[in-house]
Design a protein around this motif. Structure first.
Motif, PDB file in Angstrom:
ATOM      1  N   VAL A 111       0.842  -1.207   0.000  1.00 49.55           N
ATOM      2  CA  VAL A 111       0.000   0.000   0.000  1.00 49.55           C
ATOM      3  C   VAL A 111       0.874   1.253   0.000  1.00 49.55           C
ATOM      4  O   VAL A 111       0.577   2.224  -0.701  1.00 49.55           O
ATOM      5  CB  VAL A 111      -0.953  -0.014   1.219  1.00 49.55           C
ATOM      6  CG1 VAL A 111      -1.617   1.339   1.415  1.00 49.55           C
ATOM      7  CG2 VAL A 111      -2.016  -1.083   1.044  1.00 49.55           C
ATOM      8  N   VAL A 112       1.973   1.229   0.761  1.00 52.69           N
ATOM      9  CA  VAL A 112       2.881   2.380   0.810  1.00 52.69           C
ATOM     10  C   VAL A 112       3.492   2.631  -0.570  1.00 52.69           C
ATOM     11  O   VAL A 112       3.549   3.774  -1.042  1.00 52.69           O
ATOM     12  CB  VAL A 112       3.985   2.162   1.871  1.00 52.69           C
ATOM     13  CG1 VAL A 112       5.056   3.244   1.758  1.00 52.69           C
ATOM     14  CG2 VAL A 112       3.395   2.159   3.265  1.00 52.69           C
ATOM     15  N   ILE A 113       3.945   1.574  -1.227  1.00 53.66           N
ATOM     16  CA  ILE A 113       4.576   1.717  -2.551  1.00 53.66           C
ATOM     17  C   ILE A 113       3.567   2.216  -3.573  1.00 53.66           C
ATOM     18  O   ILE A 113       3.838   3.162  -4.327  1.00 53.66           O
ATOM     19  CB  ILE A 113       5.212   0.389  -3.000  1.00 53.66           C
ATOM     20  CG1 ILE A 113       6.432   0.075  -2.124  1.00 53.66           C
ATOM     21  CG2 ILE A 113       5.621   0.439  -4.473  1.00 53.66           C
ATOM     22  CD1 ILE A 113       7.000  -1.307  -2.305  1.00 53.66           C
ATOM     23  N   LEU A 114       2.366   1.588  -3.618  1.00 54.85           N
ATOM     24  CA  LEU A 114       1.358   1.991  -4.608  1.00 54.85           C
ATOM     25  C   LEU A 114       0.823   3.400  -4.315  1.00 54.85           C
ATOM     26  O   LEU A 114       0.600   4.184  -5.235  1.00 54.85           O
ATOM     27  CB  LEU A 114       0.212   0.981  -4.626  1.00 54.85           C
ATOM     28  CG  LEU A 114       0.583  -0.406  -5.175  1.00 54.85           C
ATOM     29  CD1 LEU A 114      -0.580  -1.374  -5.032  1.00 54.85           C
ATOM     30  CD2 LEU A 114       1.011  -0.316  -6.629  1.00 54.85           C
ATOM     31  N   GLY A 115       0.647   3.721  -3.032  1.00 49.66           N
ATOM     32  CA  GLY A 115       0.207   5.068  -2.669  1.00 49.66           C
ATOM     33  C   GLY A 115       1.242   6.111  -3.036  1.00 49.66           C
ATOM     34  O   GLY A 115       0.909   7.198  -3.513  1.00 49.66           O
ATOM     35  N   SER A 116       2.520   5.777  -2.833  1.00 43.02           N
ATOM     36  CA  SER A 116       3.612   6.696  -3.207  1.00 43.02           C
ATOM     37  C   SER A 116       3.658   6.893  -4.715  1.00 43.02           C
ATOM     38  O   SER A 116       3.911   8.006  -5.201  1.00 43.02           O
ATOM     39  CB  SER A 116       4.955   6.148  -2.711  1.00 43.02           C
ATOM     40  OG  SER A 116       4.949   6.045  -1.305  1.00 43.02           O
ATOM     41  N   PHE A 117       3.388   5.816  -5.461  1.00 43.90           N
ATOM     42  CA  PHE A 117       3.362   5.924  -6.924  1.00 43.90           C
ATOM     43  C   PHE A 117       2.230   6.852  -7.371  1.00 43.90           C
ATOM     44  O   PHE A 117       2.420   7.707  -8.244  1.00 43.90           O
ATOM     45  CB  PHE A 117       3.203   4.542  -7.564  1.00 43.90           C
ATOM     46  CG  PHE A 117       3.053   4.600  -9.058  1.00 43.90           C
ATOM     47  CD1 PHE A 117       4.144   4.868  -9.872  1.00 43.90           C
ATOM     48  CD2 PHE A 117       1.799   4.420  -9.658  1.00 43.90           C
ATOM     49  CE1 PHE A 117       4.002   4.942 -11.254  1.00 43.90           C
ATOM     50  CE2 PHE A 117       1.656   4.497 -11.026  1.00 43.90           C
ATOM     51  CZ  PHE A 117       2.758   4.763 -11.829  1.00 43.90           C
ATOM     52  N   ALA A 118       1.035   6.693  -6.759  1.00 44.10           N
ATOM     53  CA  ALA A 118      -0.106   7.554  -7.106  1.00 44.10           C
ATOM     54  C   ALA A 118       0.229   9.015  -6.804  1.00 44.10           C
ATOM     55  O   ALA A 118      -0.074   9.914  -7.589  1.00 44.10           O
ATOM     56  CB  ALA A 118      -1.352   7.117  -6.337  1.00 44.10           C
ATOM     57  N   PHE A 119       0.887   9.260  -5.653  1.00 45.34           N
ATOM     58  CA  PHE A 119       1.274  10.627  -5.305  1.00 45.34           C
ATOM     59  C   PHE A 119       2.301  11.165  -6.292  1.00 45.34           C
ATOM     60  O   PHE A 119       2.251  12.333  -6.681  1.00 45.34           O
ATOM     61  CB  PHE A 119       1.832  10.690  -3.884  1.00 45.34           C
ATOM     62  CG  PHE A 119       2.350  12.055  -3.524  1.00 45.34           C
ATOM     63  CD1 PHE A 119       1.468  13.085  -3.239  1.00 45.34           C
ATOM     64  CD2 PHE A 119       3.709  12.325  -3.519  1.00 45.34           C
ATOM     65  CE1 PHE A 119       1.935  14.358  -2.932  1.00 45.34           C
ATOM     66  CE2 PHE A 119       4.178  13.592  -3.217  1.00 45.34           C
ATOM     67  CZ  PHE A 119       3.292  14.607  -2.914  1.00 45.34           C
ATOM     68  N   LEU A 120       3.246  10.308  -6.703  1.00 46.99           N
ATOM     69  CA  LEU A 120       4.275  10.725  -7.663  1.00 46.99           C
ATOM     70  C   LEU A 120       3.645  11.134  -8.994  1.00 46.99           C
ATOM     71  O   LEU A 120       4.055  12.124  -9.606  1.00 46.99           O
ATOM     72  CB  LEU A 120       5.290   9.591  -7.871  1.00 46.99           C
ATOM     73  CG  LEU A 120       6.472   9.909  -8.788  1.00 46.99           C
ATOM     74  CD1 LEU A 120       7.351  10.985  -8.164  1.00 46.99           C
ATOM     75  CD2 LEU A 120       7.289   8.665  -9.067  1.00 46.99           C
ATOM     76  N   VAL A 121       2.624  10.378  -9.421  1.00 44.84           N
ATOM     77  CA  VAL A 121       1.911  10.727 -10.659  1.00 44.84           C
ATOM     78  C   VAL A 121       1.305  12.120 -10.522  1.00 44.84           C
ATOM     79  O   VAL A 121       1.446  12.974 -11.408  1.00 44.84           O
ATOM     80  CB  VAL A 121       0.809   9.683 -10.968  1.00 44.84           C
ATOM     81  CG1 VAL A 121      -0.128  10.184 -12.067  1.00 44.84           C
ATOM     82  CG2 VAL A 121       1.438   8.358 -11.383  1.00 44.84           C
ATOM     83  N   PHE A 122       0.620  12.359  -9.380  1.00 49.21           N
ATOM     84  CA  PHE A 122       0.024  13.675  -9.152  1.00 49.21           C
ATOM     85  C   PHE A 122       1.097  14.759  -9.117  1.00 49.21           C
ATOM     86  O   PHE A 122       0.957  15.814  -9.730  1.00 49.21           O
ATOM     87  CB  PHE A 122      -0.766  13.693  -7.835  1.00 49.21           C
ATOM     88  CG  PHE A 122      -1.055  15.082  -7.350  1.00 49.21           C
ATOM     89  CD1 PHE A 122      -1.989  15.867  -7.992  1.00 49.21           C
ATOM     90  CD2 PHE A 122      -0.363  15.609  -6.274  1.00 49.21           C
ATOM     91  CE1 PHE A 122      -2.240  17.161  -7.566  1.00 49.21           C
ATOM     92  CE2 PHE A 122      -0.610  16.902  -5.841  1.00 49.21           C
ATOM     93  CZ  PHE A 122      -1.550  17.674  -6.489  1.00 49.21           C
ATOM     94  N   TRP A 123       2.194  14.513  -8.380  1.00 53.67           N
ATOM     95  CA  TRP A 123       3.244  15.515  -8.214  1.00 53.67           C
ATOM     96  C   TRP A 123       3.855  15.909  -9.555  1.00 53.67           C
ATOM     97  O   TRP A 123       4.029  17.084  -9.848  1.00 53.67           O
ATOM     98  CB  TRP A 123       4.320  14.979  -7.269  1.00 53.67           C
ATOM     99  CG  TRP A 123       5.363  16.003  -6.950  1.00 53.67           C
ATOM    100  CD1 TRP A 123       5.306  16.988  -6.022  1.00 53.67           C
ATOM    101  CD2 TRP A 123       6.626  16.168  -7.608  1.00 53.67           C
ATOM    102  NE1 TRP A 123       6.455  17.752  -6.043  1.00 53.67           N
ATOM    103  CE2 TRP A 123       7.287  17.267  -7.021  1.00 53.67           C
ATOM    104  CE3 TRP A 123       7.274  15.478  -8.636  1.00 53.67           C
ATOM    105  CZ2 TRP A 123       8.537  17.696  -7.415  1.00 53.67           C
ATOM    106  CZ3 TRP A 123       8.532  15.911  -9.040  1.00 53.67           C
ATOM    107  CH2 TRP A 123       9.146  17.008  -8.426  1.00 53.67           C
ATOM    108  N   VAL A 124       4.168  14.917 -10.381  1.00 59.73           N
ATOM    109  CA  VAL A 124       4.778  15.193 -11.694  1.00 59.73           C
ATOM    110  C   VAL A 124       3.831  16.019 -12.552  1.00 59.73           C
ATOM    111  O   VAL A 124       4.233  17.009 -13.179  1.00 59.73           O
ATOM    112  CB  VAL A 124       5.167  13.874 -12.410  1.00 59.73           C
ATOM    113  CG1 VAL A 124       5.508  14.129 -13.874  1.00 59.73           C
ATOM    114  CG2 VAL A 124       6.342  13.210 -11.709  1.00 59.73           C
TER     115      VAL A 124
END
Length: 199
Positions: free
Chosen positions: A7-20
């Motif tokens: 969940v931490v990895i997938l949540g971080s990926f979703a946040f990274l998509v938003f951030w970029v």
């Protein structure tokens, strides 16, 4: 309890998509912009199981979104009615040099941002300021700094000045008038200090 590593990895990926997509809205691999990027990241958090659909829905505050939508809608109509064009002309009306113009930019951007959000004011006044500085042979840098800083300070005076104020006012159940009475003196002091530093 801590979330699982998945969940931490997938949540971080979703946040990274938003951030970029928020920082680089014209990202060439996914040119969809900030708003669509935020929606995509939100959908990914549900698809990845970071949040359940009910948790995601529960995190949405419809009163805040409704008020933000209404404020932006009014701002767009006022823009189409050339209100900001007339306000821009106030900057140059009987201007007595660079220092006078700088004071006007500080005051006008602070007052406008309290009612039309700081982002709107910065976007709409930038063109007027650049054009005015070019006509008068002035360096636009201090005037653009005055616009950005005064708009941010001025937006603190009302709940509709920026989204953060809206969250505070709605979740704190602070009436509009009480919010303004509490914040207005600090905003005036902030604008005065900011203008003095810029001068």
């Amino acid at each position: 309890a801590l979330a699982s590593l998945r969940v931490v990895i997938l949540g971080s990926f979703a946040f990274l998509v938003f951030w970029v997509l928020a920082v680089f809205p014209s990202f060439k691999l996914l040119p969809i912009g900030r708003t669509a990027g935020a929606l995509l990241a939100s959908v990914l958090t549900v698809i990845f199981g970071v949040l359940s659909p009910s948790e995601a829905y529960g995190s949405i505050d419809l009163s805040i979104l409704g008020l933000l939508f209404g404020t932006m809608l009014v701002s767009v109509y006022l823009q189409k009615a050339d209100l900001f064009k007339y306000l821009g002309h106030l900057l140059s009306w009987k201007s007595r040099g660079g220092m006078d113009l700088l004071c006007r930019v500080c005051l006008l951007s602070a007052v406008s941002s309290a009612f039309f959000t700081n982002d709107t004011c910065c976007v709409l006044f930038t063109g007027f300021i650049l054009s005015l500085c070019k006509d008068k042979g002035l360096n636009p840098e201090p005037f653009l700094l005055a616009l950005a800083t005064s708009a941010n300070i001025g937006s603190s005076a009302t709940p509709i000045g920026n989204p953060q104020n809206l969250v505070i006012a709605i979740q704190g159940k602070i009436p509009f008038g009480k919010f303004v009475r509490s914040m207005f003196p600090a905003m005036i002091v902030g604008v005065a200090v900011n203008t003095g530093l810029l001068l």
